[in-house]
Motif scaffolding. Structure first.
Motif, PDB file in Angstrom:
ATOM      1  N   MET A 243       0.861  -1.184   0.000  1.00 51.69           N
ATOM      2  CA  MET A 243       0.000   0.000   0.000  1.00 51.69           C
ATOM      3  C   MET A 243       0.892   1.227   0.000  1.00 51.69           C
ATOM      4  O   MET A 243       1.841   1.308   0.788  1.00 51.69           O
ATOM      5  N   VAL A 244       0.603   2.197  -0.884  1.00 56.09           N
ATOM      6  CA  VAL A 244       1.397   3.418  -1.000  1.00 56.09           C
ATOM      7  C   VAL A 244       0.487   4.614  -0.745  1.00 56.09           C
ATOM      8  O   VAL A 244      -0.482   4.825  -1.471  1.00 56.09           O
ATOM      9  N   VAL A 245       0.814   5.391   0.300  1.00 66.59           N
ATOM     10  CA  VAL A 245      -0.018   6.511   0.720  1.00 66.59           C
ATOM     11  C   VAL A 245       0.634   7.828   0.313  1.00 66.59           C
ATOM     12  O   VAL A 245       1.773   8.103   0.680  1.00 66.59           O
ATOM     13  N   ARG A 246      -0.082   8.641  -0.459  1.00 65.49           N
ATOM     14  CA  ARG A 246       0.397   9.956  -0.835  1.00 65.49           C
ATOM     15  C   ARG A 246       0.092  10.968   0.281  1.00 65.49           C
ATOM     16  O   ARG A 246      -0.703  10.676   1.184  1.00 65.49           O
ATOM     17  N   PRO A 247       0.689  12.151   0.257  1.00 66.95           N
ATOM     18  CA  PRO A 247       0.500  13.112   1.363  1.00 66.95           C
ATOM     19  C   PRO A 247      -0.944  13.511   1.620  1.00 66.95           C
ATOM     20  O   PRO A 247      -1.296  13.856   2.752  1.00 66.95           O
ATOM     21  N   ASP A 248      -1.788  13.469   0.593  1.00 66.10           N
ATOM     22  CA  ASP A 248      -3.189  13.837   0.790  1.00 66.10           C
ATOM     23  C   ASP A 248      -4.048  12.665   1.239  1.00 66.10           C
ATOM     24  O   ASP A 248      -5.273  12.793   1.364  1.00 66.10           O
ATOM     25  N   GLY A 249      -3.411  11.509   1.453  1.00 66.42           N
ATOM     26  CA  GLY A 249      -4.142  10.334   1.898  1.00 66.42           C
ATOM     27  C   GLY A 249      -4.587   9.418   0.788  1.00 66.42           C
ATOM     28  O   GLY A 249      -5.045   8.292   1.037  1.00 66.42           O
ATOM     29  N   LYS A 250      -4.454   9.856  -0.460  1.00 64.97           N
ATOM     30  CA  LYS A 250      -4.842   9.013  -1.586  1.00 64.97           C
ATOM     31  C   LYS A 250      -3.812   7.905  -1.782  1.00 64.97           C
ATOM     32  O   LYS A 250      -2.628   8.075  -1.496  1.00 64.97           O
ATOM     33  N   LEU A 251      -4.278   6.781  -2.293  1.00 66.85           N
ATOM     34  CA  LEU A 251      -3.448   5.589  -2.435  1.00 66.85           C
ATOM     35  C   LEU A 251      -3.073   5.359  -3.888  1.00 66.85           C
ATOM     36  O   LEU A 251      -3.943   5.303  -4.765  1.00 66.85           O
ATOM     37  N   SER A 252      -1.779   5.231  -4.154  1.00 62.39           N
ATOM     38  CA  SER A 252      -1.301   4.905  -5.501  1.00 62.39           C
ATOM     39  C   SER A 252      -1.369   3.402  -5.714  1.00 62.39           C
ATOM     40  O   SER A 252      -1.386   2.618  -4.753  1.00 62.39           O
ATOM     41  N   LEU A 253      -1.365   3.000  -6.969  1.00 63.70           N
ATOM     42  CA  LEU A 253      -1.414   1.576  -7.287  1.00 63.70           C
ATOM     43  C   LEU A 253      -0.224   0.845  -6.704  1.00 63.70           C
ATOM     44  O   LEU A 253      -0.348  -0.247  -6.142  1.00 63.70           O
ATOM     45  N   CYS A 254       0.970   1.440  -6.825  1.00 66.87           N
ATOM     46  CA  CYS A 254       2.168   0.860  -6.219  1.00 66.87           C
ATOM     47  C   CYS A 254       3.263   1.920  -6.213  1.00 66.87           C
ATOM     48  O   CYS A 254       3.063   3.044  -6.675  1.00 66.87           O
TER      49      CYS A 254
END
Length: 319
Positions: A243-254
């Motif tokens: 799981m990859v979490v961006r600073p805004d809380g959205k999750l990238s595919l990988c």
């Protein structure tokens, strides 16, 4: 410890990495156009069966929780490595910093599910650009005591004081020393000396000699110095394990989706497990098991993994 990945121990690895020391500096176009594709295709054939078997096993064991999570608290890097789509000259992302409340919510949820996997306080960024990084590492350690917490950094912002503070919370710090002559940068040399003063810290500090001019994987077609796209036949374990979490809380595919082109969920609105077991991840898993050609941006990606994070020991399992 200092690691030179271009000088590997086995005869097979020496033969492969010797190309990095010879062809790459002299003939970079030949290296990208011939050496890289041949190497990736050979590796694809070598691990295809293992990767596809791992993916099938994960699918059979479903539902299971991710074993690796990357939390990116600031989406910027201060370096200009030409192979990286997140370098300061190529980055397309709007600047973002993770709010403390969101970070606290994420690590609290990890603690509540008894997470005992790998917790990275970085992703496609330089984690030391966040002045709170030592404080965040302490909070993560307190909230998720059974996890393996680590960061990767280029070391240019690392001071002996910050290093000492970080090592009170981290299980591992990996310093990628980017220098085409493979010599230690002054800041990194200072940290290497500091690490030797404490055997406990020295064993948890890895300095990797890396060339800035090298060619890496194409990062799902986003790498600035990789023009060629390779279609590989192996599936990919990441949708089942990471799981990859961006600073805004959205999750990238990988982790290879450096610019966050694909969003799998939003932790600012939805709980971690609800996202992980949600329809977007389910659909990605259904597609990747049929081959990466079925899923964008995976169809352009030449990254291959058998489930282990490069250079980081895994601690798997849950309470």
């Amino acid at each position: 410890m200092i690691v030179d990945p271009y000088l590997q121990k086995t005869l097979k690895e020496r033969a492969i990495f010797s190309l990095d020391r010879t062809v790459l500096p002299m003939l970079p176009e030949l290296y990208e156009g011939v050496v890289i594709p041949v190497r990736r295709w050979i590796y694809d054939l070598a691990v295809r069966g293992r990767v596809n078997r791992l993916v099938s096993e994960r699918l059979a064991e479903w539902p299971s929780v991710f074993t690796n999570i990357e939390i990116e608290t600031v989406n910027r890097c201060n370096n200009d490595c030409p192979f990286c789509p997140a370098n300061r000259g190529a980055d397309r992302r709007a600047h973002a910093v993770m709010g403390r409340r969101l970070f606290t919510s994420i690590v609290r949820q990890l603690g509540e599910i008894g997470f005992r996997g790998n917790l990275a306080l970085y992703s496609n960024n330089e984690p030391l650009l966040d002045p709170r990084i030592a404080e965040l590492a302490r909070e993560a350690r307190g909230a998720v005591p059974g996890s393996f917490i680590y960061i990767f950094t280029n070391g240019t912002l690392l001071t002996p004081g910050l290093y000492t503070e970080l090592m009170g919370s981290l299980d591992l710090i990996v310093i990628n020393n980017y220098s085409d002559d493979l010599k230690l940068l002054p800041q990194v040399r200072e940290i290497e000396r500091a690490s030797r003063s404490d055997p406990g810290r020295y064993g948890r500090t890895k300095i990797v000699l890396r060339r800035k001019s090298e060619f890496r994987t194409n990062r799902a077609g986003q790498s600035p110095n990789r023009r060629r796209r390779l279609g590989l036949t192996s599936a990919c374990i990441y949708p089942f394990s990471q799981m990859v979490v961006r600073p805004d809380g959205k999750l990238s595919l990988c982790c290879n989706d450096a610019w966050g082109a694909t969003t799998m969920g939003d932790l600012s609105e939805t709980a971690i497990l609800d996202c992980w077991f949600g329809e977007r991840y389910k659909e990605a898993r259904r597609k990747i098991i049929r081959g990466r050609k079925c899923l964008s941006p995976c169809r352009e990606c030449d990254n291959l993994t058998t489930g282990h994070i490069e250079e980081v020991p895994l601690k798997l399992g849950f309470n």
